[in-house]
Design an enzyme around this catalytic site. Structure first.
Site, mmCIF file in Angstrom:
data_model
loop_
_atom_site.group_PDB
_atom_site.id
_atom_site.type_symbol
_atom_site.label_atom_id
_atom_site.label_comp_id
_atom_site.label_asym_id
_atom_site.label_seq_id
_atom_site.Cartn_x
_atom_site.Cartn_y
_atom_site.Cartn_z
ATOM 1 N N ASP A 48 0.822 -1.213 0.000
ATOM 2 C CA ASP A 48 0.000 0.000 0.000
ATOM 3 C C ASP A 48 0.857 1.264 0.000
ATOM 4 O OD1 ASP A 48 -2.221 -1.776 0.392
ATOM 5 O OD2 ASP A 48 -1.836 -1.749 2.543
ATOM 6 N N GLU A 99 -11.197 0.928 -3.505
ATOM 7 C CA GLU A 99 -10.458 1.373 -2.311
ATOM 8 C C GLU A 99 -9.208 2.122 -2.740
ATOM 9 O OE1 GLU A 99 -9.877 -2.433 -0.391
ATOM 10 O OE2 GLU A 99 -8.272 -3.021 -1.746
#
Ligand SMILES: *[C@@H]1O[C@H](CO)[C@@H](O)[C@H](O)[C@H]1NC(C)=O
Ligand SMILES: *[C@@H]1O[C@H](CO)[C@@H](O)[C@H](O)[C@H]1NC(C)=O
Ligand SMILES: *[C@@H]1O[C@H](CO)[C@@H](O)[C@H](O)[C@H]1NC(C)=O
Ligand SMILES: *[C@@H]1O[C@H](CO)[C@@H](O)[C@H](O)[C@H]1NC(C)=O
Ligand SMILES: *[C@@H]1O[C@H](CO)[C@@H](O)[C@H](O)[C@H]1NC(C)=O
Ligand SMILES: *[C@@H]1O[C@H](CO)[C@@H](O)[C@H](O)[C@H]1NC(C)=O
Ligand SMILES: *[C@@H]1O[C@H](CO)[C@@H](O)[C@H](O)[C@H]1NC(C)=O
Ligand SMILES: *[C@@H]1O[C@H](CO)[C@@H](O)[C@H](O)[C@H]1NC(C)=O
Ligand SMILES: *[C@@H]1O[C@H](CO)[C@@H](O)[C@H](O)[C@H]1NC(C)=O
Ligand SMILES: *[C@@H]1O[C@H](CO)[C@@H](O)[C@H](O)[C@H]1NC(C)=O
Length: 564
Positions: A40, A215
């Site tokens: 991420d 997301e």
């Protein structure tokens, strides 16, 4: 307990990668740029701090958490510290339940001489619509090289995760995030006060292109458009990067007809699960993308290092959506700044190996990691009478702990470093004489509390042995219940693991320093070996074990020392 555990040295062999320039000035580089458990990613370029690139990545239950890597040349990345470096900043990390809980998806940004880091502490065992599952937080710092500069968490309300701030030209600050998708999937946004955490009403601005779990959103403003980037498809093989844009920050956002803009789904590429991207520009205004990927191939069976950070060049023409280069191991991209290793901070460059002696006056290396908060007194560097050692005090809980999920608040004695290379050798020298049944110290390949391979020295009744130490003939003693030290290999996973291997420590080594080694000598297997530190020729392999049982989920491997 009176006994102690010390490690005289820890050795890791790393394979170095090199970058070089093409004749036309374009760069050649190798992915991943941040190997090992660095998922991420979010990166920025900060001219005000000597033209430095800063990247943050997720850390889940690891502490210190939220590593920051910095580079001045896009080739040499150095760990400069961690945003989450003190318990008081976010005490709730002590109580997370599940290995997929903890710090998810940080967004790092620089605005008005402040660094901001927005992230979510997730309690993944709670229901998706339970607001207490999602603890969204803002940290800020004036100086990212100084751990104490990072503030305590400022909390804000959002039933979701992957939150990211954006400053509009009129000074309004927006927060964009992924709404808890099992309830209503969608990218949501609101105005926010970053100092107080006060938010307005959250509004859905885009539902994505139909992939699972939209997301990882970030907003960029360019050429009169607000560009929204997102990840869809879940963080497995169908992961992809999609984009939409709008003339208004509040939408409506129009999907790019070329979506997905970046994915390796349905390809045979070694780099899979590509997604969760962030974009930044270098000093020449060239655009770059970072994203996560697993080196698993489409088989997706052996990827013990988990989700790593990759980089790819982006071409972003005026008025158009950006175009991303395909992600491979060897990459070609925009010219790099000249090599520059002059970077502050406490950690090593990402591709450095370790030889660590724990000499008097030193502290634990910055890239050493605990699982949730450590009990500081349990880790003593060069305690009195034991120079050049690290002493670990035992914890009551083992590496699995109560239910494989929860371990707090008393914690687990554990310190490790990320596996960053496919092939490596990791070893420690250990003094340990267990003095009670089941007292154990050793090395582990640890992914989560439910996925680890441990090789320890443990006190067990002599009749617990599954065989002699390899290459020896030692038979069981007459009194089968008499406790003796054993080497014990145990594995735990959601998939099949070998039966425990329990062999007596040869008698002549019982008071010696032992050498424990974990070696990944090929892409699929670890070998666990042991022997006396003073005579490495007597080292023997206890077991070969497939890394498939520790290829799972959101995190990545730590070869580690532990004690219980
Ligand atoms: C952790 O989660 C497990 C399973 O969901 C549950 O049984 C346990 O009570 C939880 N523990 C704590 C301390 O929340
Ligand atoms: C997203 O989907 C929800 C539920 O289907 C719908 O109510 C909403 O209007 C959609 N929002 C946008 C911005 O498309
Ligand atoms: C990959 O294939 C799956 C199954 O056929 C399909 O649902 C998905 O849309 C494809 N993804 C991409 C990015 O091509
Ligand atoms: C240099 O790299 C950029 C970004 O990948 C690419 O668009 C460009 O075509 C390359 N230039 C040459 C001469 O290869
Ligand atoms: C241990 O290290 C300290 C600090 O460097 C030193 O003063 C002391 O002499 C050392 N002790 C031994 C036994 O070498
Ligand atoms: C670890 O400790 C728990 C109790 O805390 C126990 O149930 C479990 O069997 C132990 N063993 C392993 C391999 O973790
Ligand atoms: C094992 O036992 C055999 C037969 O007693 C003996 O010849 C051999 O030397 C022993 N090996 C070791 C490693 O002790
Ligand atoms: C070991 O011996 C003790 C005492 O004889 C006995 O109670 C126990 O069951 C034995 N354990 C194993 C694993 O054979
Ligand atoms: C190891 O040390 C203990 C305690 O000092 C002693 O009782 C034992 O005999 C020693 N064992 C060997 C094999 O030297
Ligand atoms: C990797 O090593 C293991 C154990 O030594 C062996 O069984 C396996 O065949 C090896 N795999 C390859 C691809 O060489």
């Amino acid at each position: 307990m009176a006994h102690y555990f010390s490690i005289v040295s820890a050795l890791l062999c790393a394979i170095f990668s090199l970058s070089h320039a093409h004749a036309n000035g374009n760069s050649t580089f190798y992915n991943p740029i941040l190997p090992g458990f660095h998922p991420d990613p979010s990166c920025i370029f900060v001219p005000e701090w000597d033209n430095t690139f800063f990247c943050a990545s997720s850390s889940f239950n690891a502490f210190p958490g939220i590593p920051i890597h910095a580079s001045k040349d896009l080739q040499n990345w150095k760990l400069i510290g961690h945003v989450l470096n003190r318990r008081e900043q976010l005490p709730r990390l002590a109580e997370t339940n599940r290995s997929t809980s903890g710090i998810w998806a940080p967004a790092i940004r620089f605005h008005d001489n402040n660094f901001y880091l927005v992230t979510t502490l997730v309690d993944d065992d709670r229901a998706a619509d339970d607001p207490s599952r999602w603890d969204n937080v803002i940290f800020n710092a004036k100086n990212p090289y100084d751990p104490l500069s990072w503030s305590k968490a400022v909390h804000f309300n959002f039933v979701g995760y992957d939150t990211s701030p954006f400053w509009d030209s009129d000074g309004t600050v927006y927060m964009t995030g992924a709404h808890a998708w099992r309830v209503f999937p969608g990218i949501q946004q609101t105005e926010v006060n970053l100092e107080t955490g006060e938010t307005g009403d959250w509004v859905t601005i885009w539902n994505g292109t139909g992939g699972t779990a939209p997301e990882g959103p970030h907003i960029y403003h360019k050429d009169d458009y607000y560009y929204l980037i997102a990840a869809e498809g879940g963080t497995g093989l169908l992961h992809m990067v999609t984009m939409a844009r709008s003339k208004s920050i509040n939408g409506p956002y129009d999907s790019n007809t070329a979506n997905p803009v970046l994915t390796n789904a349905n390809t045979t590429n070694y780099f899979q699960t590509l997604g969760h991207a962030d974009l930044f520009q270098d000093a020449n205004n060239n655009w770059w993308c970072v994203a996560l990927s697993t080196r698993s191939g489409p088989e997706y069976l052996n990827y013990p290092m988990g989700r790593e950070t990759i980089m790819t060049p982006v071409t972003w023409n005026k008025g158009d959506f950006p175009q991303f280069s395909t992600v491979n191991g060897e990459m070609s991209g925009w010219p790099f700044p000249p090599p520059n290793l002059n970077i502050g901070g406490s950690g090593p460059f990402i591709d450095q190996g370790d030889v660590i002696d724990f000499e008097p006056g030193s502290s634990l290396p910055a890239h050493f990691t605990h699982w949730r908060f450590p009990i500081a007194e349990s880790y003593q560097v060069s305690p009195s009478g034991h120079n050049d050692t690290l002493r670990l005090n035992p914890s009551n809980l083992n590496l699995t702990a109560l239910n494989g999920n929860y371990a707090g608040p008393s914690g687990q004695s554990f310190v490790g470093r990320r596996q960053q290379d496919t092939l490596f050798t990791y070893s420690v020298d250990m003094d340990f004489l267990p003095n009670s049944i089941e007292a154990e110290a050793g090395v582990t390949v640890f992914l989560t509390q439910n996925h680890h391979f441990d090789m320890g020295v443990v006190m067990l009744p002599a009749n617990s042995s599954t065989g002699p130490f390899p290459g020896t003939n030692r038979t069981l003693s007459g009194d089968h219940s008499a406790p003796i030290p054993h080497f014990r290999f145990r594995g735990i996973s959601y998939t099949a693991v070998p039966e425990p291997a329990i062999v007596p420590v040869p008698e002549s080594w019982q008071n010696d320093t032992l050498h424990l080694e974990i070696k990944a000598s090929n892409m699929t297997h670890y070998t666990f070996s042991a022997g006396p530190a003073h005579a490495k020729s007597q080292m023997r392999a206890l077991i070969d074990v497939s890394n498939a049982a520790v290829s799972w989920g959101f995190t990545g491997m730590y070869p580690t020392h532990s004690f219980q």
